[in-house]
Structures are given as structure tokens and as C-alpha cells.
Design an enzyme around this catalytic site. Structure first.
Site, PDB file in Angstrom:
ATOM      1  N   LEU A 118      11.288   6.045  -7.206  1.00 60.68           N
ATOM      2  CA  LEU A 118      12.656   5.526  -7.272  1.00 60.68           C
ATOM      3  C   LEU A 118      13.313   5.644  -5.907  1.00 60.68           C
ATOM      4  O   LEU A 118      13.047   6.588  -5.159  1.00 60.68           O
ATOM      5  CB  LEU A 118      13.476   6.290  -8.312  1.00 60.68           C
ATOM      6  N   GLY A 177       8.212   7.958  -9.450  1.00 60.79           N
ATOM      7  CA  GLY A 177       8.272   6.597  -9.981  1.00 60.79           C
ATOM      8  C   GLY A 177       7.074   5.748  -9.575  1.00 60.79           C
ATOM      9  O   GLY A 177       6.721   4.789 -10.267  1.00 60.79           O
ATOM     10  N   ASN A 181       6.341  14.346  -9.940  1.00 63.69           N
ATOM     11  CA  ASN A 181       6.722  15.598  -9.262  1.00 63.69           C
ATOM     12  C   ASN A 181       8.221  15.888  -9.332  1.00 63.69           C
ATOM     13  O   ASN A 181       8.760  16.628  -8.502  1.00 63.69           O
ATOM     14  CB  ASN A 181       6.273  15.524  -7.791  1.00 63.69           C
TER      15      ASN A 181
HETATM   16  C1  LIG Z   1      18.480  16.463 -19.129  1.00 65.11           C
HETATM   17  C2  LIG Z   1      17.721  15.180 -18.856  1.00 65.11           C
HETATM   18  C3  LIG Z   1      18.572  14.194 -18.128  1.00 65.11           C
HETATM   19  C4  LIG Z   1      17.691  13.123 -17.556  1.00 65.11           C
HETATM   20  C5  LIG Z   1      18.408  12.437 -16.416  1.00 65.11           C
HETATM   21  C6  LIG Z   1      17.449  11.732 -15.487  1.00 65.11           C
HETATM   22  C7  LIG Z   1      17.305  12.448 -14.140  1.00 65.11           C
HETATM   23  C8  LIG Z   1      16.815  11.577 -13.076  1.00 65.11           C
HETATM   24  C9  LIG Z   1      15.353  11.404 -13.148  1.00 65.11           C
HETATM   25  C10 LIG Z   1      14.912  10.539 -12.043  1.00 65.11           C
HETATM   26  C11 LIG Z   1      13.429  10.414 -11.979  1.00 65.11           C
HETATM   27  C12 LIG Z   1      13.059  10.226 -10.564  1.00 65.11           C
HETATM   28  C13 LIG Z   1      11.986   9.595 -10.170  1.00 65.11           C
HETATM   29  C14 LIG Z   1      11.691   9.338  -8.738  1.00 65.11           C
HETATM   30  O1  LIG Z   1      10.842   8.545  -8.439  1.00 65.11           O
HETATM   31  S1  LIG Z   1      12.634  10.117  -7.534  1.00 65.11           S
HETATM   32  C15 LIG Z   1      11.852   9.742  -5.990  1.00 65.11           C
HETATM   33  C16 LIG Z   1      10.742  10.703  -5.801  1.00 65.11           C
HETATM   34  N1  LIG Z   1       9.989  10.363  -4.625  1.00 65.11           N
HETATM   35  C17 LIG Z   1       9.606  11.261  -3.747  1.00 65.11           C
HETATM   36  O2  LIG Z   1       9.867  12.435  -3.876  1.00 65.11           O
HETATM   37  C18 LIG Z   1       8.862  10.744  -2.561  1.00 65.11           C
HETATM   38  C19 LIG Z   1       9.578  11.050  -1.313  1.00 65.11           C
HETATM   39  N2  LIG Z   1       8.880  10.480  -0.172  1.00 65.11           N
HETATM   40  C20 LIG Z   1       7.764  11.022   0.350  1.00 65.11           C
HETATM   41  O3  LIG Z   1       7.219  11.993  -0.118  1.00 65.11           O
HETATM   42  C21 LIG Z   1       7.234  10.350   1.575  1.00 65.11           C
HETATM   43  O4  LIG Z   1       8.227   9.523   2.095  1.00 65.11           O
HETATM   44  C22 LIG Z   1       5.957   9.504   1.337  1.00 65.11           C
HETATM   45  C23 LIG Z   1       4.762  10.419   1.022  1.00 65.11           C
HETATM   46  C24 LIG Z   1       6.141   8.476   0.210  1.00 65.11           C
HETATM   47  C25 LIG Z   1       5.640   8.718   2.636  1.00 65.11           C
HETATM   48  O5  LIG Z   1       5.581   9.616   3.720  1.00 65.11           O
HETATM   49  P1  LIG Z   1       5.713   9.081   5.225  1.00 65.11           P
HETATM   50  O6  LIG Z   1       5.561  10.268   6.107  1.00 65.11           O
HETATM   51  O7  LIG Z   1       4.819   7.939   5.448  1.00 65.11           O
HETATM   52  O8  LIG Z   1       7.187   8.474   5.315  1.00 65.11           O
HETATM   53  P2  LIG Z   1       8.560   9.270   5.495  1.00 65.11           P
HETATM   54  O9  LIG Z   1       8.611  10.462   4.620  1.00 65.11           O
HETATM   55  O10 LIG Z   1       8.783   9.503   6.961  1.00 65.11           O
HETATM   56  O11 LIG Z   1       9.614   8.224   4.940  1.00 65.11           O
HETATM   57  C26 LIG Z   1       9.972   7.044   5.657  1.00 65.11           C
HETATM   58  C27 LIG Z   1      11.423   6.718   5.349  1.00 65.11           C
HETATM   59  O12 LIG Z   1      11.516   6.409   3.950  1.00 65.11           O
HETATM   60  C28 LIG Z   1      12.513   7.245   3.344  1.00 65.11           C
HETATM   61  N3  LIG Z   1      12.109   7.511   1.959  1.00 65.11           N
HETATM   62  C29 LIG Z   1      11.008   8.147   1.540  1.00 65.11           C
HETATM   63  N4  LIG Z   1      10.956   8.192   0.197  1.00 65.11           N
HETATM   64  C30 LIG Z   1      12.063   7.579  -0.239  1.00 65.11           C
HETATM   65  C31 LIG Z   1      12.589   7.295  -1.535  1.00 65.11           C
HETATM   66  N5  LIG Z   1      11.959   7.655  -2.670  1.00 65.11           N
HETATM   67  N6  LIG Z   1      13.757   6.638  -1.613  1.00 65.11           N
HETATM   68  C32 LIG Z   1      14.427   6.261  -0.502  1.00 65.11           C
HETATM   69  N7  LIG Z   1      13.976   6.489   0.761  1.00 65.11           N
HETATM   70  C33 LIG Z   1      12.807   7.139   0.885  1.00 65.11           C
HETATM   71  C34 LIG Z   1      12.515   8.492   4.203  1.00 65.11           C
HETATM   72  O13 LIG Z   1      13.716   9.190   4.049  1.00 65.11           O
HETATM   73  C35 LIG Z   1      12.352   7.890   5.570  1.00 65.11           C
HETATM   74  O14 LIG Z   1      13.620   7.359   5.941  1.00 65.11           O
HETATM   75  P3  LIG Z   1      14.116   7.341   7.473  1.00 65.11           P
HETATM   76  O15 LIG Z   1      13.165   6.406   8.173  1.00 65.11           O
HETATM   77  O16 LIG Z   1      15.506   6.840   7.401  1.00 65.11           O
HETATM   78  O17 LIG Z   1      14.018   8.750   7.986  1.00 65.11           O
END
Ligand SMILES: CCCCCCCCCCC/C=C/C(=O)SCCNC(=O)CCNC(=O)[C@H](O)C(C)(C)COP(=O)(O)OP(=O)(O)OC[C@H]1O[C@@H](n2cnc3c(N)ncnc32)[C@H](O)[C@@H]1OP(=O)(O)O
Length: 243
Positions: free
Chosen positions: A49, A94, A118
Site C-alpha cells: 500500500l 500489500g 509484515n
Molecule cells: C483493529 C483493526 C483495524 C484495522 C485497520 C487497518 C489498519 C491498516 C492496515 C493497512 C495494511 C497495510 C498494508 C501495507 O501494504 S503498508 C505498506 C507496507 N510496505 C512496506 O513496509 C514496504 C516499505 N518499503 C520497503 O521496504 C522498500 O522501499 C522496498 C524493499 C520495497 C524497496 O527498497 P529500495 O531500497 O529499493 O527503495 P527505497 O526503500 O529507497 O524506497 C524508494 C522510495 O520509495 C518510497 N517508498 C517505499 N515504500 C513505499 C510505500 N509502501 N509507500 C510509499 N512510498 C514508499 C521510499 O520512501 C523512497 O522514497 P524517497 O525516494 O522519497 O526517499
């Protein structure tokens, strides 16, 4: 279909909307019976997400975003097409969910390409329909452990637990996806589609019944100050990783 939302294929509102439109187009095209879902950017299948959609916005936006995510899940999970995920990169949260709603998952063999729900590592809870999708794939006990610990599985472990169906060398990913597709397309469509519907209906009905309440839950959860703070801190950590 190649996922293409730089830099990390996060599931933004726009991306989810486009995915649904494209899926509908493909499903309405009688010449199309199957779909291989992969990423335009080897190394990252999808970062899940889009955190920017969940930070610093208003309740109406959160509701619109969550509804679009539900719509995408309902569309892909019930697709009449054979959907094979050719996972050519990291697939957290997601991103993992998107793979789980396909019919078959092939992961490229690279230790950096981890996959899993995760959410707990971010201090958030995978919603019940994420959990249901995982339980349908790897069973209750394995899901309970994976979800509580927020496990991100490297390829060999993902295969062992059943989160993916096959792990192949990176250069064999596309050809394997095509041969898997050929195997699935050898089954008469109507029989396969009805079987898919029968298997998935209880999980679909569960979400459909709770859809509005689930949106409300998400909006009130994500609007909390404490959740906003943790999401901001998490984003900052991701950004600082580079420096
Ligand atoms: C009581 C019950 C109530 C229920 C209520 C519901 C609660 C909410 C539930 C929501 C469920 C959520 C699901 C999700 O999917 S949340 C998102 C989880 N994702 C992550 O944790 C992944 C994060 N990203 C990474 O680990 C790495 O970016 C990755 C391995 C994917 C790639 O690594 P890499 O080193 O190649 O790239 P960077 O980390 O340098 O990232 C590049 C830029 O992209 C931005 N970024 C990364 N991930 C995201 C994202 N998910 N959304 C937006 N932006 C993201 C990152 O910040 C970098 O940005 P900049 O270039 O500006 O620094």
C-alpha cells in the site's frame, strides 16, 4: 500485465484504479484467458500500500482509498482469468496480498526478494480479509505465526511454508510463468472458473458483508494521532536508509 508505478510499485489510489480498469478490459476481451502479473522493475514486485495515501490526508480520502483497495481485491480474487504472479522482486505487505490473490505464484530465486504480510512490524494490523487470504493459502497455524511476527520470507522459506508455489532462477521466471499458464489453460474455462468461485466465495462474502464497517475501521484507525506518528516515522526511516 507489468506493474509500473515508480519507484517501488506502491499501490496508490491511481494505480489501484488503473489496475481495476485494465482487469475489466482484459476480462471483457474474449481473446484473453489468462494474465501473468509481474513488475516492470526487477528487484521490486510491489512495496504494498502507498504509505503516502495513508499519511496526512482527510477521512474522506482514507475512505476512498480503502474502498479502491477493496475493489481491487474483489476484482482480482474473483477474476475469471487464470492469474499467475511472476514475482520478480520484494513483495512486502500489500505486495504479498496482491500475489496471494492470484491463482499461482512463482518467485525468482534471490535472497533480497522477500515476501510476507509484515504489517505488525509497522505497528499496524493486517485487516481480516488480508488474514483470510493468507489462511486460505498457507493454513491457520503458519498464518498465525507469520502474521504475529510480521515475517518476510526469503524464497526457500516462502516455498516451504506454501506462500509461493515455485521458486525458479531469475532468468527462468517468465518462461516458467508461460508454461504454468499453458497447464492451467488446458483446463476447460467454465469448470475451472466455477471451481475457483466455489473455493473463494466464503472469503469474498465475508468482506462483502463487512465492507462498510471495514472502511470505517480503517478510517478511524489511520486517523489516530498515534498511527499517523508511527507512519511518519516509518516513512522517515525509509528515506534515511539511503543517507
Ligand atoms: C483493529 C483493526 C483495524 C484495522 C485497520 C487497518 C489498519 C491498516 C492496515 C493497512 C495494511 C497495510 C498494508 C501495507 O501494504 S503498508 C505498506 C507496507 N510496505 C512496506 O513496509 C514496504 C516499505 N518499503 C520497503 O521496504 C522498500 O522501499 C522496498 C524493499 C520495497 C524497496 O527498497 P529500495 O531500497 O529499493 O527503495 P527505497 O526503500 O529507497 O524506497 C524508494 C522510495 O520509495 C518510497 N517508498 C517505499 N515504500 C513505499 C510505500 N509502501 N509507500 C510509499 N512510498 C514508499 C521510499 O520512501 C523512497 O522514497 P524517497 O525516494 O522519497 O526517499
Amino acid at each position: 500485465m507489468k506493474l509500473k508505478n515508480p519507484p517501488v510499485n506502491s499501490l496508490s489510489l491511481e494505480m489501484l484504479t488503473e489496475l481495476v480498469i485494465n482487469l475489466e478490459k482484459l476480462e471483457n476481451d474474449k481473446a484473453v484467458r489468462g494474465l501473468v502479473l509481474t513488475s516492470e522493475y526487477p528487484g521490486i514486485f510491489s512495496a504494498g500500500l502507498d504509505l503516502m495515501e495513508m499519511c496526512g490526508r482527510n477521512p474522506a480520502h482514507y475512505a476512498e482509498y480503502w474502498k479502491a483497495l477493496q475493489e481491487f481485491w474483489l476484482k482480482l480474487y474473483q477474476s475469471s482469468l487464470v492469474v499467475v504472479a511472476a514475482i520478480n522482486g520484494a513483495s512486502p505487505a500489500g505486495g504479498c496480498l496482491m500475489s496471494l490473490i492470484c491463482d499461482y505464484r512463482i518467485l525468482a530465486d534471490n535472497p533480497k526478494y522477500t515476501i510476507g504480510l509484515n504489517e505488525t512490524l509497522l505497528g499496524i494490523v493486517a485487516p481480516f480479509w488480508f488474514k483470510d487470504t493468507m489462511v486460505n493459502t498457507i493454513g491457520h497455524r503458519a498464518s498465525e505465526r507469520a502474521l504475529q511476527l510480521g515475517l518476510l520470507f526469503p524464497p526457500a522459506e516462502a516455498l516451504q511454508v506454501g506462500l509461493v508455489d515455485q521458486v525458479v532462477p531469475e532468468d527462468k521466471l517468465q518462461s516458467t510463468a508461460l508454461s504454468v499458464m499453458a497447464q492451467w489453460l488446458a483446463i476447460p474455462d467454465h469448470a475451472r472458473q466455477l471451481t475457483k468461485t466455489m473455493m473463494r466465495k466464503p472469503t469474498v462474502d465475508h468482506l462483502v458483508k463487512q465492507r462498510d464497517a471495514d472502511i470505517q475501521n480503517f478510517v478511524s484507525f489511520v486517523s489516530r494521532d498515534s498511527i499517523q506518528k508511527s507512519l511518519q516515522m516509518y516513512l522517515q526511516k525509509l528515506r534515511q536508509k539511503k543517507s
